[in-house]
Design a protein around this motif. Structure first.
Motif, PDB file in Angstrom:
ATOM      1  N   TYR A   1      35.054  49.470  23.499  1.00 43.45           N
ATOM      2  CA  TYR A   1      34.171  49.956  24.286  1.00 43.45           C
ATOM      3  C   TYR A   1      33.005  50.885  23.441  1.00 43.45           C
ATOM      4  CZ  TYR A   1      37.441  48.714  28.004  1.00 43.45           C
ATOM      5  OH  TYR A   1      38.223  48.215  28.906  1.00 43.45           O
ATOM      6  N   ALA A   2      31.890  51.020  23.975  1.00 44.41           N
ATOM      7  CA  ALA A   2      30.775  51.877  23.420  1.00 44.41           C
ATOM      8  C   ALA A   2      29.960  52.543  24.548  1.00 44.41           C
ATOM      9  CB  ALA A   2      29.805  50.872  22.651  1.00 44.41           C
TER      10      ALA A   2
ATOM     11  N   GLU B   1      25.725  55.665  19.183  1.00 42.63           N
ATOM     12  CA  GLU B   1      26.601  54.809  19.798  1.00 42.63           C
ATOM     13  C   GLU B   1      27.947  55.192  19.252  1.00 42.63           C
ATOM     14  OE1 GLU B   1      28.044  50.369  18.954  1.00 42.63           O
ATOM     15  OE2 GLU B   1      25.990  50.503  19.751  1.00 42.63           O
TER      16      GLU B   1
ATOM     17  N   ARG C   1      32.179  54.477  19.744  1.00 41.86           N
ATOM     18  CA  ARG C   1      33.035  53.469  20.521  1.00 41.86           C
ATOM     19  C   ARG C   1      34.504  53.898  20.199  1.00 41.86           C
ATOM     20  NH1 ARG C   1      30.798  48.997  16.132  1.00 41.86           N
ATOM     21  NH2 ARG C   1      28.674  49.409  16.404  1.00 41.86           N
TER      22      ARG C   1
ATOM     23  N   VAL D   1      34.355  56.454  27.577  1.00 40.81           N
ATOM     24  CA  VAL D   1      34.472  56.593  26.186  1.00 40.81           C
ATOM     25  C   VAL D   1      34.013  57.846  25.642  1.00 40.81           C
ATOM     26  CG1 VAL D   1      33.025  55.793  23.927  1.00 40.81           C
ATOM     27  CG2 VAL D   1      33.498  54.247  25.819  1.00 40.81           C
TER      28      VAL D   1
END
Length: 142
Positions: free
Chosen positions: A2-3, A37, A39, A49
């Motif tokens: 996931y990000a 970003e 993750r 996240v």
């Protein structure tokens, strides 16, 4: 994996050393759009996240230290070519240190779960057609 991505921008002045840079050897300005970003393999108990508000705040704070600065005059960059690639790593390192210090985790907000973050990418867009990034694993935290 996931990000989550958050975005901000900053403006700087700098110059480069070396013939490969042509006219950019002279003092010039740049405005960068920055994507951060974050993750992780699995979502936390709240299904996220990371807290987007906290991630945005940390990015904004780290960019504020660079905004409207002449990078040639900043001690940590003295004698360095502050290329887009170089700056993406510098910002990565600053934010990784903030994460390690708990800026996105339990110390900052009891319900946030930054300790599960595994990977980060910092992308600097110097125009609509050119960008550079640095990405890497984040140290495991409890």
């Amino acid at each position: 994996m996931y990000a989550v991505n958050v975005r901000d921008h900053f403006m700087i002045a700098h110059s480069f050393q070396g013939a490969v840079f042509g006219p950019a050897q002279r003092m010039h300005g740049a405005t960068y759009v920055v994507d951060l970003e974050l993750r992780r393999q699995a979502l936390d108990a709240d299904g996220i996240v990371v807290d987007i508000g906290l991630a945005t705040q940390v990015l904004r704070e780290e960019l504020a230290a660079l905004n409207f600065q002449n990078l040639d005059e900043m001690p940590e960059f003295k004698g360095r070519n502050t290329t887009t690639e170089f700056l993406s790593r510098a910002i990565f390192d600053r934010i990784a240190a903030r994460i390690a210090a708990g800026a996105l985790g339990v110390q900052a907000l009891p319900s946030a779960s930054a300790p599960g973050l595994q990977h980060m990418r910092v992308t600097l867009h110097e125009s609509h057609v050119a960008w550079a990034c640095y990405e890497g694993a984040l140290p495991a935290t409890a």
